[in-house]
Design an enzyme around this catalytic site. Structure first.
Site, PDB file in Angstrom:
ATOM      1  N   GLU A  21       0.839  -1.206   0.000  1.00  0.00           N
ATOM      2  CA  GLU A  21       0.000   0.000   0.000  1.00  0.00           C
ATOM      3  C   GLU A  21       0.873   1.254   0.000  1.00  0.00           C
ATOM      4  O   GLU A  21       0.565   2.237  -0.677  1.00  0.00           O
ATOM      5  CB  GLU A  21      -0.906   0.032   1.229  1.00  0.00           C
ATOM      6  CG  GLU A  21      -1.971  -1.050   1.241  1.00  0.00           C
ATOM      7  CD  GLU A  21      -2.825  -0.969   2.480  1.00  0.00           C
ATOM      8  OE1 GLU A  21      -3.999  -0.574   2.348  1.00  0.00           O
ATOM      9  OE2 GLU A  21      -2.319  -1.282   3.585  1.00  0.00           O
ATOM     10  N   TYR A  53     -15.217  26.567  -0.964  1.00  0.00           N
ATOM     11  CA  TYR A  53     -15.116  25.109  -1.040  1.00  0.00           C
ATOM     12  C   TYR A  53     -14.102  24.637  -2.065  1.00  0.00           C
ATOM     13  O   TYR A  53     -13.584  23.533  -1.962  1.00  0.00           O
ATOM     14  CB  TYR A  53     -16.480  24.444  -1.248  1.00  0.00           C
ATOM     15  CG  TYR A  53     -17.315  24.989  -2.372  1.00  0.00           C
ATOM     16  CD1 TYR A  53     -17.067  24.654  -3.690  1.00  0.00           C
ATOM     17  CD2 TYR A  53     -18.388  25.835  -2.095  1.00  0.00           C
ATOM     18  CE1 TYR A  53     -17.855  25.145  -4.709  1.00  0.00           C
ATOM     19  CE2 TYR A  53     -19.189  26.329  -3.118  1.00  0.00           C
ATOM     20  CZ  TYR A  53     -18.919  25.989  -4.420  1.00  0.00           C
ATOM     21  OH  TYR A  53     -19.703  26.476  -5.433  1.00  0.00           O
ATOM     22  N   GLU A  73      -8.411   6.228   9.733  1.00  0.00           N
ATOM     23  CA  GLU A  73      -8.878   7.029  10.863  1.00  0.00           C
ATOM     24  C   GLU A  73      -7.967   8.252  11.061  1.00  0.00           C
ATOM     25  O   GLU A  73      -8.445   9.366  11.311  1.00  0.00           O
ATOM     26  CB  GLU A  73      -8.898   6.199  12.150  1.00  0.00           C
ATOM     27  CG  GLU A  73      -9.945   5.111  12.179  1.00  0.00           C
ATOM     28  CD  GLU A  73      -9.512   3.772  11.551  1.00  0.00           C
ATOM     29  OE1 GLU A  73     -10.195   2.772  11.802  1.00  0.00           O
ATOM     30  OE2 GLU A  73      -8.503   3.739  10.803  1.00  0.00           O
ATOM     31  N   LYS A  98     -11.991   3.914   1.215  1.00  0.00           N
ATOM     32  CA  LYS A  98     -10.819   3.168   0.734  1.00  0.00           C
ATOM     33  C   LYS A  98     -11.348   1.991  -0.094  1.00  0.00           C
ATOM     34  O   LYS A  98     -11.379   0.845   0.350  1.00  0.00           O
ATOM     35  CB  LYS A  98      -9.980   2.693   1.922  1.00  0.00           C
ATOM     36  CG  LYS A  98      -8.630   2.121   1.546  1.00  0.00           C
ATOM     37  CD  LYS A  98      -7.815   1.802   2.794  1.00  0.00           C
ATOM     38  CE  LYS A  98      -6.459   1.243   2.435  1.00  0.00           C
ATOM     39  NZ  LYS A  98      -5.651   0.939   3.631  1.00  0.00           N
TER      40      LYS A  98
END
Length: 119
Positions: A21, A53, A73, A98
Site C-alpha cells: 500500500e 469550497y 482514521e 478506501k
C-alpha cells in the site's frame, strides 16, 4: 447550522499498514460536510463571508496526497483539522473511502466517518 457538502473528492495516497500500500498507493475518496452559518454570505452575496469550497477541496486533496499514515482514521482526522482551520467552519463530518482496501473477500467499499467541532 447550515451545511456545505463536497462529495467524491479523489486523490492518490500511500496510506496503509502493508508495504504494498505504501509502495503502490491507491485512490482514496473523501466526502465532507462543513457546518457553518451561511446567512452573512447570503445577505451580502459575498464569497469572503463563507467557506471557499474550492480551496477546501484543494487542501483536502493535498492531505490525501501528503505524508502517509497507517490508518484511514488518522487520515480522516488530518482532513478534519484542515477543514476546521477555515474561519467560520464550526463543524465538519469527514468520510474517507478506501475502495481498494486489501481485503480478501468481495466488497464495495471501506469507510471511516468522523465528526469534529471547533474547540
Amino acid at each position: 447550522m447550515d451545511r456545505v457538502a463536497l462529495r467524491g473528492l479523489r486523490a492518490r495516497g500511500y496510506h496503509g499498514v502493508f508495504p504494498e500500500e505504501r509502495r503502490e498507493g491507491q485512490t482514496f475518496v473523501v466526502d465532507l460536510v462543513l457546518g457553518l452559518d451561511t446567512r452573512p454570505a447570503a445577505a451580502d452575496d459575498d464569497l469572503a463571508k463563507t467557506v471557499h469550497y474550492g480551496i477546501v477541496a484543494e487542501e483536502v486533496v493535498a492531505v490525501v496526497q501528503g505524508e502517509p499514515v497507517n490508518l484511514i482514521e488518522t487520515l480522516a482526522e488530518r482532513v478534519a483539522q484542515a477543514c476546521l482551520k477555515h474561519e467560520g467552519v464550526q463543524e465538519v463530518e469527514v468520510t474517507v473511502h478506501k475502495p481498494d482496501a486489501p481485503i480478501t473477500v468481495p466488497f464495495d467499499d471501506v469507510t471511516v466517518t468522523i465528526t469534529r467541532n471547533r474547540v
